[in-house]
Structures are given as C-alpha cells and as structure tokens.
Motif scaffolding. Structure first.
Motif, short mmCIF file in Angstrom:
data_model
loop_
_atom_site.label_atom_id
_atom_site.label_comp_id
_atom_site.label_asym_id
_atom_site.label_seq_id
_atom_site.Cartn_x
_atom_site.Cartn_y
_atom_site.Cartn_z
N ASP A 73 0.82 -1.22 0.00
CA ASP A 73 0.00 0.00 0.00
C ASP A 73 0.85 1.27 0.00
O ASP A 73 0.33 2.35 -0.30
CB ASP A 73 -0.94 0.02 1.20
CG ASP A 73 -1.99 -1.09 1.14
OD1 ASP A 73 -2.27 -1.59 0.03
OD2 ASP A 73 -2.51 -1.45 2.21
N LEU A 74 2.13 1.17 0.34
CA LEU A 74 3.01 2.34 0.33
C LEU A 74 3.45 2.72 -1.08
O LEU A 74 4.14 3.72 -1.27
CB LEU A 74 4.24 2.08 1.22
CG LEU A 74 3.92 1.92 2.71
CD1 LEU A 74 5.16 1.46 3.47
CD2 LEU A 74 3.39 3.23 3.27
N PHE A 75 3.07 1.90 -2.07
CA PHE A 75 3.36 2.14 -3.48
C PHE A 75 2.02 2.29 -4.22
O PHE A 75 1.52 1.33 -4.81
CB PHE A 75 4.12 0.97 -4.08
CG PHE A 75 5.52 0.79 -3.57
CD1 PHE A 75 6.60 1.22 -4.34
CD2 PHE A 75 5.77 0.17 -2.36
CE1 PHE A 75 7.90 1.05 -3.88
CE2 PHE A 75 7.06 -0.02 -1.91
CZ PHE A 75 8.13 0.42 -2.67
N PRO A 76 1.39 3.47 -4.17
CA PRO A 76 0.10 3.61 -4.85
C PRO A 76 0.24 3.22 -6.32
O PRO A 76 1.07 3.77 -7.05
CB PRO A 76 -0.21 5.10 -4.70
CG PRO A 76 0.61 5.56 -3.54
CD PRO A 76 1.84 4.71 -3.57
N HIS A 77 -0.52 2.21 -6.74
CA HIS A 77 -0.39 1.76 -8.12
C HIS A 77 -1.75 1.65 -8.79
O HIS A 77 -2.78 1.69 -8.15
CB HIS A 77 0.41 0.46 -8.21
CG HIS A 77 -0.10 -0.66 -7.36
ND1 HIS A 77 0.07 -0.70 -6.00
CD2 HIS A 77 -0.75 -1.78 -7.68
CE1 HIS A 77 -0.47 -1.79 -5.52
NE2 HIS A 77 -0.99 -2.46 -6.51
N TRP A 78 -1.67 1.54 -10.10
CA TRP A 78 -2.80 1.54 -11.01
C TRP A 78 -3.53 2.88 -10.92
O TRP A 78 -4.73 2.96 -10.85
CB TRP A 78 -3.73 0.36 -10.81
CG TRP A 78 -3.08 -1.00 -10.81
CD1 TRP A 78 -3.68 -2.15 -10.36
CD2 TRP A 78 -1.80 -1.41 -11.29
NE1 TRP A 78 -2.83 -3.22 -10.51
CE2 TRP A 78 -1.65 -2.79 -11.07
CE3 TRP A 78 -0.72 -0.75 -11.85
CZ2 TRP A 78 -0.51 -3.51 -11.42
CZ3 TRP A 78 0.43 -1.46 -12.19
CH2 TRP A 78 0.50 -2.83 -11.98
N ILE A 79 -2.72 3.93 -10.97
CA ILE A 79 -3.26 5.29 -10.95
C ILE A 79 -3.80 5.66 -12.33
O ILE A 79 -3.47 5.03 -13.33
CB ILE A 79 -2.18 6.31 -10.52
CG1 ILE A 79 -1.02 6.31 -11.51
CG2 ILE A 79 -1.73 6.04 -9.09
CD1 ILE A 79 -0.03 7.45 -11.32
#
Length: 175
Positions: A58-64
């Motif tokens: 969760d510390l790597f916000p992905h699929w933005i």
C-alpha cells in the motif's frame, strides 16, 4: 539504492536478450541492448540488501489514472496486447495477449496480471523505504521503462515478491 539499480540492470539484461518475436506480441518500452545493459551492470557497486521492516504494498500507490479513465493496468494491457478493444471505462473487453514468462496466449484480460519486474518489496529493500510516496507511486506505475509486463496471473502469483536475482520465468527463451 545500489541493489535496486543492480536489480533493474539485471532485469534489463534478461529483457535485452533476443526473444522469439512469435512468442511476444509487444516488447515493453525502452529495453536497452544487451551490450548497454551489460555495461550498466559492470559499472555498479553491489550493496547489501536492506530490511523489509515497514514494507507494505500500500506504500506504493499503483494503477493510478494515466489519461481519461485509463489506469496504469489498462494502459499496459493495451500496450502488450494485440487487437485490444477497450470500453468507455478503458477496460479491455477483448484482445490477445502472449505472456512473455510462459508463452501462454490469453483472450481474457482477467487471465493476466501486470507484473512489476522488480517487485515492490524488492524495491523497498533496495532503497525505496526512504523515498517519498510520490516517488514510490511513480516507480509502481512506470510506463517509461521495461518495468511493467502483462503476464499470466498464476505465474505472477508464483513469482510473488521474488526479484530477478532469485526468480526465473518458466519460459527459458525469455532469459
């Protein structure tokens, strides 16, 4: 950070090796030549891998969102597939994808995961623990480098958070 650079360079060597183009629909962007990747590897200083303490995906916000209604996953699916049709929400409704890790051909986007060639946990242990959230988000959604690949979902699950230094894809031609 040196370990992350080494891991990325190692991954680049794996991608730079010639692949049977009948097996791969599209190559990821900016794949260096084998010679360039080997030169980058030779210039690195190897450092010990850091701790996984504090790591959370969760510390790597992905699929933005990348553009309009398209998120990173949908952009990679469109890039890596052939004859991809997307609906108004940018979700792939049809197409054909060939997983570079196992050579399997898929016609349903739901059969594919988007793999971080350098897993997020591997990045964390290699220096991303000290990055800002914005930098981790940029890494997790990197469409500029050969970091994200559409691959068979169960092969990606088997890879888990193993990096290229310990995990090799089942399709030996990919190496």
């Amino acid at each position: 950070m040196q370990f992350l650079t080494l891991t990325l360079a190692f991954a680049a060597v794996a991608v730079a090796v010639p692949i049977d183009q009948n097996l791969v629909a599209r190559a990821p962007p900016n794949v260096p030549t084998a010679a360039a990747a080997k030169t980058a590897l030779a210039a690195l200083t190897v450092a010990a891998q850091g701790s996984s303490t504090g790591y959370s995906r969760d510390l790597f916000p992905h699929w933005i969102t990348q553009s309009g209604t398209c998120n990173t996953r949908e952009v990679v699916l469109e890039r890596d597939g052939t004859n991809v049709v997307q609906n108004s929400a940018c979700a792939a409704t049809s197409g054909t994808w060939v997983s570079p890790y196992d050579g399997a051909t898929w016609t349903a986007a739901s059969d594919l995961d988007i793999d971080h060639m350098v897993p997020l946990s591997n990045a964390w242990k290699s220096g991303a623990a000290s990055w800002t959230t914005a930098r981790r988000q940029a890494f997790a959604n990197d469409l500029t480098n050969p970091q994200l690949l559409a691959v068979t979902d169960n092969v990606n699950s088997a890879k888990s958070d193993s990096g290229p230094e310990t995990w090799k894809p089942p399709l030996s031609e990919y190496l």
